[in-house]
Design an enzyme around this catalytic site. Structure first.
Site, PDB file in Angstrom:
ATOM      1  N   LYS A   1       1.158  13.081 -12.287  1.00 18.28           N
ATOM      2  CA  LYS A   1       1.924  14.101 -12.257  1.00 18.28           C
ATOM      3  C   LYS A   1       2.316  15.098 -13.614  1.00 18.28           C
ATOM      4  O   LYS A   1       2.147  14.131 -14.705  1.00 18.28           O
ATOM      5  CB  LYS A   1       3.282  14.012 -11.573  1.00 18.28           C
TER       6      LYS A   1
ATOM      7  N   TYR B   1       2.013  18.626   0.215  1.00 18.57           N
ATOM      8  CA  TYR B   1       3.422  18.077   0.465  1.00 18.57           C
ATOM      9  C   TYR B   1       3.914  18.813   1.718  1.00 18.57           C
ATOM     10  O   TYR B   1       5.091  18.165   1.816  1.00 18.57           O
ATOM     11  CB  TYR B   1       4.526  18.148  -0.874  1.00 18.57           C
TER      12      TYR B   1
ATOM     13  N   PHE C   1      14.294  18.020  -0.829  1.00 18.79           N
ATOM     14  CA  PHE C   1      13.648  18.202  -2.156  1.00 18.79           C
ATOM     15  C   PHE C   1      12.475  18.940  -2.451  1.00 18.79           C
ATOM     16  O   PHE C   1      11.961  18.868  -3.323  1.00 18.79           O
ATOM     17  CB  PHE C   1      13.516  16.641  -2.789  1.00 18.79           C
TER      18      PHE C   1
ATOM     19  N   ARG D   1      -0.090   1.094  -4.528  1.00 14.15           N
ATOM     20  CA  ARG D   1       1.457   1.318  -4.501  1.00 14.15           C
ATOM     21  C   ARG D   1       2.172   0.078  -5.086  1.00 14.15           C
ATOM     22  O   ARG D   1       3.122   0.277  -5.750  1.00 14.15           O
ATOM     23  CB  ARG D   1       1.578   1.315  -3.170  1.00 14.15           C
TER      24      ARG D   1
ATOM     25  N   THR E   1       9.076   4.767  -5.246  1.00 17.44           N
ATOM     26  CA  THR E   1       9.230   6.045  -5.573  1.00 17.44           C
ATOM     27  C   THR E   1      10.399   6.494  -6.699  1.00 17.44           C
ATOM     28  O   THR E   1      10.149   7.118  -7.634  1.00 17.44           O
ATOM     29  CB  THR E   1       9.756   6.817  -4.315  1.00 17.44           C
TER      30      THR E   1
ATOM     31  N   ARG F   1       5.858   3.627 -12.743  1.00 16.57           N
ATOM     32  CA  ARG F   1       6.720   4.445 -12.634  1.00 16.57           C
ATOM     33  C   ARG F   1       7.784   3.810 -13.519  1.00 16.57           C
ATOM     34  O   ARG F   1       8.611   4.777 -14.211  1.00 16.57           O
ATOM     35  CB  ARG F   1       7.128   4.665 -11.091  1.00 16.57           C
TER      36      ARG F   1
ATOM     37  N   ASN G   1       8.312  11.531 -11.046  1.00 16.15           N
ATOM     38  CA  ASN G   1       7.883   9.986 -11.059  1.00 16.15           C
ATOM     39  C   ASN G   1       6.667   9.577 -11.522  1.00 16.15           C
ATOM     40  O   ASN G   1       6.147   8.642 -10.853  1.00 16.15           O
ATOM     41  CB  ASN G   1       8.566   9.414  -9.797  1.00 16.15           C
TER      42      ASN G   1
ATOM     43  N   HIS H   1       1.362   9.815  -8.124  1.00 13.14           N
ATOM     44  CA  HIS H   1       1.586   9.919  -6.907  1.00 13.14           C
ATOM     45  C   HIS H   1       0.244   8.776  -5.947  1.00 13.14           C
ATOM     46  O   HIS H   1      -0.747   8.986  -6.915  1.00 13.14           O
ATOM     47  CB  HIS H   1       1.145  11.042  -6.135  1.00 13.14           C
TER      48      HIS H   1
ATOM     49  N   GLU I   1      -6.107  13.334   1.343  1.00 17.63           N
ATOM     50  CA  GLU I   1      -5.697  13.829   0.030  1.00 17.63           C
ATOM     51  C   GLU I   1      -6.981  13.969  -0.871  1.00 17.63           C
ATOM     52  O   GLU I   1      -7.195  14.763  -1.899  1.00 17.63           O
ATOM     53  CB  GLU I   1      -4.690  12.890  -0.338  1.00 17.63           C
TER      54      GLU I   1
HETATM   55  P1  CMP Z   1       5.415  11.114  -4.051  1.00 12.83           P
HETATM   56  O1  CMP Z   1       5.272   9.455  -3.918  1.00 12.83           O
HETATM   57  O2  CMP Z   1       4.254  12.069  -4.723  1.00 12.83           O
HETATM   58  O3  CMP Z   1       5.701  11.689  -2.474  1.00 12.83           O
HETATM   59  C1  CMP Z   1       6.828  12.652  -2.371  1.00 12.83           C
HETATM   60  C2  CMP Z   1       7.558  13.185  -3.722  1.00 12.83           C
HETATM   61  O4  CMP Z   1       8.606  13.795  -3.389  1.00 12.83           O
HETATM   62  C3  CMP Z   1       7.817  11.861  -4.267  1.00 12.83           C
HETATM   63  O5  CMP Z   1       6.693  11.305  -5.070  1.00 12.83           O
HETATM   64  C4  CMP Z   1       8.955  12.381  -5.456  1.00 12.83           C
HETATM   65  O6  CMP Z   1       8.269  13.143  -6.585  1.00 12.83           O
HETATM   66  C5  CMP Z   1       9.434  13.474  -4.749  1.00 12.83           C
HETATM   67  N1  CMP Z   1      10.874  13.188  -4.387  1.00 12.83           N
HETATM   68  C6  CMP Z   1      11.871  13.883  -4.824  1.00 12.83           C
HETATM   69  N2  CMP Z   1      13.340  13.564  -4.394  1.00 12.83           N
HETATM   70  C7  CMP Z   1      12.690  12.730  -3.306  1.00 12.83           C
HETATM   71  C8  CMP Z   1      13.609  11.517  -2.690  1.00 12.83           C
HETATM   72  N3  CMP Z   1      14.810  11.633  -2.486  1.00 12.83           N
HETATM   73  N4  CMP Z   1      12.704  10.677  -1.661  1.00 12.83           N
HETATM   74  C9  CMP Z   1      11.381  10.825  -1.826  1.00 12.83           C
HETATM   75  N5  CMP Z   1      10.648  11.440  -2.597  1.00 12.83           N
HETATM   76  C10 CMP Z   1      11.243  12.362  -3.342  1.00 12.83           C
END
Ligand code: CMP
Length: 131
Positions: free
Chosen positions: A3, A43, A51, A79, A85, A96, A106, A109, A120
């Protein structure tokens, strides 16, 4: 995807090293920047979440590295390699934990199922970009 925060902070090389050391084969890779429309589509599953706007703004804030990775048990193993996350909850040594800024920024992805990995992968790459 690596990212925009991790790209900006100079972590592309270190993250790719962890990925390849963990036994993932790179089947496709590109350095690119998502448009607002791209990020909204990628997304879309989160569009009702509070968010979503912040996520789209962040994901379009700079270039990313997108890749298709192959390995036995790839979704689950990736993962585990990237961690939770929220980087504050991510295990020691995970990507992460090492490289993320916060729950939005973070660092990486990973797809959450084989089905979503196929969707994807097709979002980022055409068939002749996959080896
Ligand atoms: P990702 O795994 O790319 O999937 C959804 C993304 O939303 C997550 O990583 C974060 O970058 C973002 N995000 C921001 N806030 C939240 C939250 N509260 N819970 C989950 N994802 C979040």
């Amino acid at each position: 995807m690596i990212k925009p925060d991790a790209v900006r902070n100079g972590h592309i090389g270190a993250i790719l090293e962890k990925i390849t050391s963990a036994g993932f084969k790179i089947a496709a890779m590109k350095y690119t920047q998502l448009s607002k429309r791209d990020a909204q589509e990628f997304y879309a599953i989160h569009k009702e979440r509070p968010f979503y706007g912040e996520l789209v703004a962040f994901m379009t804030s700079g270039p990313i590295v997108s890749a298709i990775l192959e390995k036995e048990n790839a979704v689950e193993d990736f993962r585990a390699l990237i961690g939770a996350t929220n980087p504050e909850e991510a295990a020691e040594g995970t990507i992460r934990r090492l490289f993320a800024t916060d729950i939005t920024e973070n660092a990486v992805h990973g797809s959450d199922s084989d089905e979503n990995a196929a969707i994807e992968g097709a979002f980022h790459f055409s068939g002749r970009e996959i080896y």
